[in-house]
Motif scaffolding. Structure first.
Motif, PDB file in Angstrom:
ATOM      1  N   ILE A  40      -4.865   9.215  18.254  1.00 49.75           N
ATOM      2  CA  ILE A  40      -5.855   9.892  19.084  1.00 49.75           C
ATOM      3  C   ILE A  40      -7.130   9.958  18.258  1.00 49.75           C
ATOM      4  O   ILE A  40      -7.168  10.593  17.211  1.00 49.75           O
ATOM      5  N   GLU A  41      -8.145   9.253  18.739  1.00 50.86           N
ATOM      6  CA  GLU A  41      -9.402   9.129  18.000  1.00 50.86           C
ATOM      7  C   GLU A  41     -10.314  10.290  18.321  1.00 50.86           C
ATOM      8  O   GLU A  41     -10.588  10.578  19.483  1.00 50.86           O
ATOM      9  N   ALA A  54     -16.750  16.298  14.871  1.00 45.91           N
ATOM     10  CA  ALA A  54     -15.598  15.392  14.906  1.00 45.91           C
ATOM     11  C   ALA A  54     -14.358  16.119  15.408  1.00 45.91           C
ATOM     12  O   ALA A  54     -13.597  15.588  16.223  1.00 45.91           O
ATOM     13  N   SER A  55     -14.147  17.340  14.952  1.00 44.50           N
ATOM     14  CA  SER A  55     -12.960  18.077  15.371  1.00 44.50           C
ATOM     15  C   SER A  55     -13.071  18.553  16.816  1.00 44.50           C
ATOM     16  O   SER A  55     -12.075  18.573  17.547  1.00 44.50           O
ATOM     17  N   GLN A  56     -14.282  18.913  17.254  1.00 42.78           N
ATOM     18  CA  GLN A  56     -14.457  19.296  18.660  1.00 42.78           C
ATOM     19  C   GLN A  56     -14.104  18.132  19.578  1.00 42.78           C
ATOM     20  O   GLN A  56     -13.434  18.314  20.605  1.00 42.78           O
ATOM     21  N   GLU A  57     -14.543  16.940  19.217  1.00 45.70           N
ATOM     22  CA  GLU A  57     -14.209  15.758  20.019  1.00 45.70           C
ATOM     23  C   GLU A  57     -12.710  15.459  19.954  1.00 45.70           C
ATOM     24  O   GLU A  57     -12.103  15.076  20.952  1.00 45.70           O
ATOM     25  N   LEU A  58     -12.102  15.647  18.800  1.00 46.13           N
ATOM     26  CA  LEU A  58     -10.661  15.419  18.677  1.00 46.13           C
ATOM     27  C   LEU A  58      -9.896  16.343  19.626  1.00 46.13           C
ATOM     28  O   LEU A  58      -8.978  15.911  20.320  1.00 46.13           O
ATOM     29  N   PHE A  59     -10.299  17.607  19.704  1.00 46.37           N
ATOM     30  CA  PHE A  59      -9.622  18.534  20.609  1.00 46.37           C
ATOM     31  C   PHE A  59      -9.865  18.172  22.065  1.00 46.37           C
ATOM     32  O   PHE A  59      -8.976  18.351  22.912  1.00 46.37           O
ATOM     33  N   ARG A  60     -11.039  17.630  22.402  1.00 46.84           N
ATOM     34  CA  ARG A  60     -11.263  17.127  23.765  1.00 46.84           C
ATOM     35  C   ARG A  60     -10.305  15.974  24.063  1.00 46.84           C
ATOM     36  O   ARG A  60      -9.754  15.873  25.163  1.00 46.84           O
ATOM     37  N   GLN A  61     -10.078  15.115  23.078  1.00 43.44           N
ATOM     38  CA  GLN A  61      -9.157  13.996  23.261  1.00 43.44           C
ATOM     39  C   GLN A  61      -7.703  14.478  23.374  1.00 43.44           C
ATOM     40  O   GLN A  61      -6.910  13.886  24.099  1.00 43.44           O
ATOM     41  N   PHE A  62      -7.368  15.557  22.646  1.00 42.55           N
ATOM     42  CA  PHE A  62      -6.036  16.160  22.801  1.00 42.55           C
ATOM     43  C   PHE A  62      -5.846  16.612  24.251  1.00 42.55           C
ATOM     44  O   PHE A  62      -4.797  16.383  24.854  1.00 42.55           O
TER      45      PHE A  62
END
Length: 78
Positions: A40-41, A54-62
């Protein structure tokens, strides 16, 4: 370090590891690889090294991956 991705109700959705990968444009991204091999990018790491965006986008991808709100990432300490 290993992490558990959990829903707001405490259900473990995945186990895995955070890592940094270089994308096709040469930018560094914060990503997550599950124990089952799914990657998951997340977002780009800022030039100053900040992981906030970067982490905010990672959580959106989660959320997109599992369709669950209130996801938490917990260190398993191993």
């Amino acid at each position: 370090m290993r992490f558990a991705v959990s829903s707001g109700s405490g259900q473990v959705l995945a186990m895995g590891q955070l890592f940094i990968q270089e994308d096709a444009d040469g930018d560094l991204r914060l990503s997550f690889r599950t124990d089952r091999g799914r990657v998951i990018e997340g977002g780009k790491i800022d030039a100053d090294g900040s992981l906030t965006n970067a982490s905010q986008e990672l959580f959106r991808q989660f959320f997109l991956a599992w369709g669950v709100m209130g996801i938490t990432l917990t260190s398993e300490g191993r």
